[in-house]
Write a protein that holds these residues in place. Structure first.
Motif, mmCIF file in Angstrom:
data_model
loop_
_atom_site.group_PDB
_atom_site.id
_atom_site.type_symbol
_atom_site.label_atom_id
_atom_site.label_comp_id
_atom_site.label_asym_id
_atom_site.label_seq_id
_atom_site.Cartn_x
_atom_site.Cartn_y
_atom_site.Cartn_z
ATOM 1 N N ALA A 57 -25.168 -10.846 -14.871
ATOM 2 C CA ALA A 57 -24.865 -11.483 -16.153
ATOM 3 C C ALA A 57 -23.359 -11.590 -16.367
ATOM 4 C CB ALA A 57 -25.514 -10.699 -17.290
ATOM 5 N N SER A 58 -22.618 -10.548 -15.987
ATOM 6 C CA SER A 58 -21.161 -10.553 -16.137
ATOM 7 C C SER A 58 -20.522 -11.659 -15.308
ATOM 8 C CB SER A 58 -20.602 -9.191 -15.728
ATOM 9 O OG SER A 58 -19.198 -9.182 -15.797
ATOM 10 N N SER A 59 -21.092 -11.929 -14.128
ATOM 11 C CA SER A 59 -20.537 -12.979 -13.269
ATOM 12 C C SER A 59 -20.699 -14.364 -13.883
ATOM 13 C CB SER A 59 -21.190 -12.941 -11.883
ATOM 14 O OG SER A 59 -22.533 -13.364 -11.940
ATOM 15 N N TYR A 60 -21.639 -14.488 -14.837
ATOM 16 C CA TYR A 60 -21.846 -15.752 -15.563
ATOM 17 C C TYR A 60 -21.252 -15.690 -16.972
ATOM 18 C CZ TYR A 60 -25.139 -17.385 -12.005
ATOM 19 O OH TYR A 60 -25.721 -17.822 -10.837
ATOM 20 N N SER A 61 -20.529 -14.614 -17.256
ATOM 21 C CA SER A 61 -19.958 -14.383 -18.590
ATOM 22 C C SER A 61 -21.042 -14.377 -19.669
ATOM 23 C CB SER A 61 -18.902 -15.455 -18.912
ATOM 24 O OG SER A 61 -17.847 -15.404 -17.989
ATOM 25 N N LYS A 62 -22.190 -13.811 -19.325
ATOM 26 C CA LYS A 62 -23.301 -13.683 -20.260
ATOM 27 C C LYS A 62 -23.392 -12.238 -20.755
ATOM 28 C CE LYS A 62 -25.034 -17.882 -19.516
ATOM 29 N NZ LYS A 62 -25.126 -18.936 -20.563
ATOM 30 N N THR A 63 -23.793 -12.092 -21.993
ATOM 31 C CA THR A 63 -23.981 -10.764 -22.575
ATOM 32 C C THR A 63 -25.464 -10.436 -22.631
ATOM 33 O OG1 THR A 63 -21.996 -10.996 -23.937
ATOM 34 C CG2 THR A 63 -23.598 -9.316 -24.604
ATOM 35 N N LEU A 64 -25.830 -9.273 -22.130
ATOM 36 C CA LEU A 64 -27.207 -8.813 -22.195
ATOM 37 C C LEU A 64 -27.369 -7.858 -23.366
ATOM 38 C CD1 LEU A 64 -27.954 -7.942 -18.436
ATOM 39 C CD2 LEU A 64 -28.299 -10.128 -19.617
ATOM 40 N N THR A 65 -28.480 -7.996 -24.083
ATOM 41 C CA THR A 65 -28.883 -6.967 -25.040
ATOM 42 C C THR A 65 -29.808 -6.016 -24.299
ATOM 43 O OG1 THR A 65 -28.738 -8.471 -26.926
ATOM 44 C CG2 THR A 65 -30.092 -6.492 -27.194
ATOM 45 N N ILE A 66 -29.381 -4.758 -24.164
ATOM 46 C CA ILE A 66 -30.165 -3.790 -23.393
ATOM 47 C C ILE A 66 -30.750 -2.751 -24.338
ATOM 48 C CG2 ILE A 66 -30.109 -2.025 -21.596
ATOM 49 C CD1 ILE A 66 -27.890 -3.659 -20.251
ATOM 50 N N VAL A 67 -32.066 -2.606 -24.266
ATOM 51 C CA VAL A 67 -32.773 -1.618 -25.087
ATOM 52 C C VAL A 67 -33.392 -0.593 -24.145
ATOM 53 C CG1 VAL A 67 -34.580 -1.233 -26.801
ATOM 54 C CG2 VAL A 67 -33.299 -3.396 -26.795
ATOM 55 N N ASN A 68 -33.023 0.656 -24.317
ATOM 56 C CA ASN A 68 -33.543 1.724 -23.468
ATOM 57 C C ASN A 68 -34.725 2.416 -24.148
ATOM 58 O OD1 ASN A 68 -31.422 1.503 -21.417
ATOM 59 N ND2 ASN A 68 -30.068 2.353 -22.979
ATOM 60 N N LYS A 69 -35.761 2.669 -23.379
ATOM 61 C CA LYS A 69 -36.938 3.358 -23.895
ATOM 62 C C LYS A 69 -37.566 4.194 -22.792
ATOM 63 C CE LYS A 69 -40.836 0.995 -24.346
ATOM 64 N NZ LYS A 69 -41.625 1.490 -23.192
ATOM 65 N N GLN A 70 -38.394 5.142 -23.183
ATOM 66 C CA GLN A 70 -39.155 5.887 -22.194
ATOM 67 C C GLN A 70 -40.198 4.983 -21.563
ATOM 68 O OE1 GLN A 70 -40.784 9.298 -24.269
ATOM 69 N NE2 GLN A 70 -39.010 10.567 -23.764
ATOM 70 N N ASN A 71 -40.532 5.285 -20.316
ATOM 71 C CA ASN A 71 -41.513 4.461 -19.618
ATOM 72 C C ASN A 71 -42.845 4.470 -20.363
ATOM 73 O OD1 ASN A 71 -43.847 4.602 -17.166
ATOM 74 N ND2 ASN A 71 -42.394 2.913 -17.127
#
Length: 325
Positions: A57-71
Motif C-alpha cells: 500500500a505504501s508503494s502506491y501511496s495508499k493508507t490502510l485502516t488496520i483493525v487488530n482482533k483476536q482470531n
C-alpha cells in the motif's frame, strides 16, 4: 447531480496469507475507481501478512485502516469490517484473491445506473500458477428482478460469489445483515440467502472481474465434517425464518434447505474419503434433508439427488468425475 462518486469500503480479512497478500492488495490499489478506503482486519495472524500489506500500500501511496482482533474466523472479521466501514458501499475481498482493475468501478456504475442496493460481478477461478486469470469481457449489464434472482440463485443459473458483491452499507446495517459467527464453513451462502430475499432487484456487471484463487491440496477432515454439521443445523434455522418472513417466495424457499444440503454433500464427497462422506450422511439423516430436490424442476439437480438417494457410492463417484472434467 453528485459531485463525487460514492465512497467504497473494501474489507479484507487477513489470516496466514503472506504467500498471497501482496498481489491481493496490489490489485485493490490499482483500481480504476479512486474513492476507496481499504480496511484490513487482522484476525490474529501470526505471520508477516500485515507488514507485507502495508509495504504494498505504501508503494502506491495508499493508507490502510488496520483493525487488530483476536482470531475468530472469517465471519467475525467481516462483521468487524462492516462496523468500522464509512463508505456508501462496501465489498469483501478475500486476502488470497484478486480483482481486475475495473472491478469496483463496474459494480458502482451498475448500482447507480439501476438504483439497486446490491450488485454483483462474475468470478473466474484462478490457480497459483496463473493468479491473473483471463481477460474476458462481456460487458452486458442488467437488472435482475426479485423472483428471477431467487430462482436463478437456487438452481445455480446465477453463480454469485459473496466477495463479488457490492452492497449499500446503510441498507446492510438497517436490515441487521451480518455474517453468522457460529459458522466456520458456508457462511457466504447463509449470508446471501438472508440478503437476497430482502431485495427488489440486483444489478449485474456482466464481467468476470473477481479472481477467485483455488488452492491445491484442500481435503475434508473429521473437523470439517463437524463444521458441515454445524452449518446444516444453523442453515435450517435460516430457512425456517425465511419461510416465515417471506411467504410470497415459498415456491423457491421450500427447496432451499434440500438444495443447499445437496451442495454441501457434493463438496464433501469431492474432497474426502468415501468412509468419511458416508459417516456425514448417517450423522445428518441425508434422505430427510434432500428428498424434496427431486421435484425442484431442474433435471440435473433431480438426477443428482436421485443418485444420492439410491446409492451414495454412485453419487460420490459421479461428483468426483464431474469435478475432474
Amino acid at each position: 447531480m453528485k459531485l463525487e462518486m460514492p465512497k467504497v469500503s473494501v474489507i479484507v480479512p487477513v489470516y496466514k496469507v503472506e504467500k498471497y497478500i501482496e498481489e491481493s492488495i496490489r490489485s485493490i490499489c490499482e483500481q480504476e475507481y479512486r474513492n476507496i478506503e481499504i480496511i484490513i482486519i487482522n484476525d490474529g495472524t501470526p505471520d508477516s501478512s500485515i507488514e507485507l500489506a502495508q509495504k504494498v500500500a505504501s508503494s502506491y501511496s495508499k493508507t490502510l485502516t488496520i483493525v487488530n482482533k483476536q482470531n475468530g474466523g472469517l465471519p467475525s472479521a467481516r462483521n468487524v469490517g462492516i462496523k468500522v466501514a464509512t463508505g456508501d458501499y462496501l465489498c469483501f475481498i478475500d486476502s488470497d484473491d484478486m480483482i481486475s482493475t475495473r472491478h469496483i468501478s463496474d459494480l458502482v456504475n451498475v448500482c447507480e445506473k439501476y438504483k439497486t442496493k446490491v450488485a454483483y460481478a462474475d468470478f473466474q477461478l484462478t490457480h497459483e500458477t496463473n493468479r491473473y486469470g483471463e481477460n474476458i469481457t462481456h460487458n452486458v449489464t442488467s437488472c435482475i428482478k426479485h423472483n428471477i434472482l431467487l430462482r436463478g440463485f437456487l438452481v445455480r443459473k446465477f453463480k454469485i460469489h459473496c466477495c463479488a458483491l457490492i452492497i449499500d452499507r446503510k441498507y446492510l446495517i438497517s436490515n441487521d445483515l451480518l455474517f453468522d459467527e457460529k459458522l466456520r464453513y458456508g457462511e457466504d451462502i447463509d449470508f446471501m440467502w438472508r440478503l437476497f430475499p430482502t431485495l427488489d432487484s440486483i444489478a449485474y456487471t456482466g464481467n468476470n472481474t473477481y479472481l477467485y484463487l483455488q488452492r491445491s491440496g484442500s481435503l475434508m477432515t473429521s473437523q470439517n465434517m463437524e463444521r458441515v454439521i454445524t452449518l446444516l443445523d444453523n442453515f435450517k434455522i435460516t430457512v425456517d425464518q425465511l419461510l416465515s418472513n417471506y411467504p410470497d417466495d415459498r415456491q423457491v424457499l421450500k427447496y432451499l434447505y434440500g438444495k443447499a444440503a445437496l451442495a454441501f454433500y457434493r463438496t464433501f464427497a469431492e474432497t474426502s474419503s468415501y468412509e468419511l462422506f458416508e459417516e456425514l450422511l448417517i450423522k445428518t439423516n441425508y434422505k430427510r434433508n434432500v428428498w424434496k430436490v427431486v421435484f425442484i424442476g431442474n433435471i440435473k439437480l433431480s438426477l443428482l439427488t436421485i443418485s444420492l438417494l439410491v446409492s451414495p457410492r454412485l453419487f460420490a463417484d459421479v461428483v468426483k468425475q464431474m469435478k475432474t472434467r
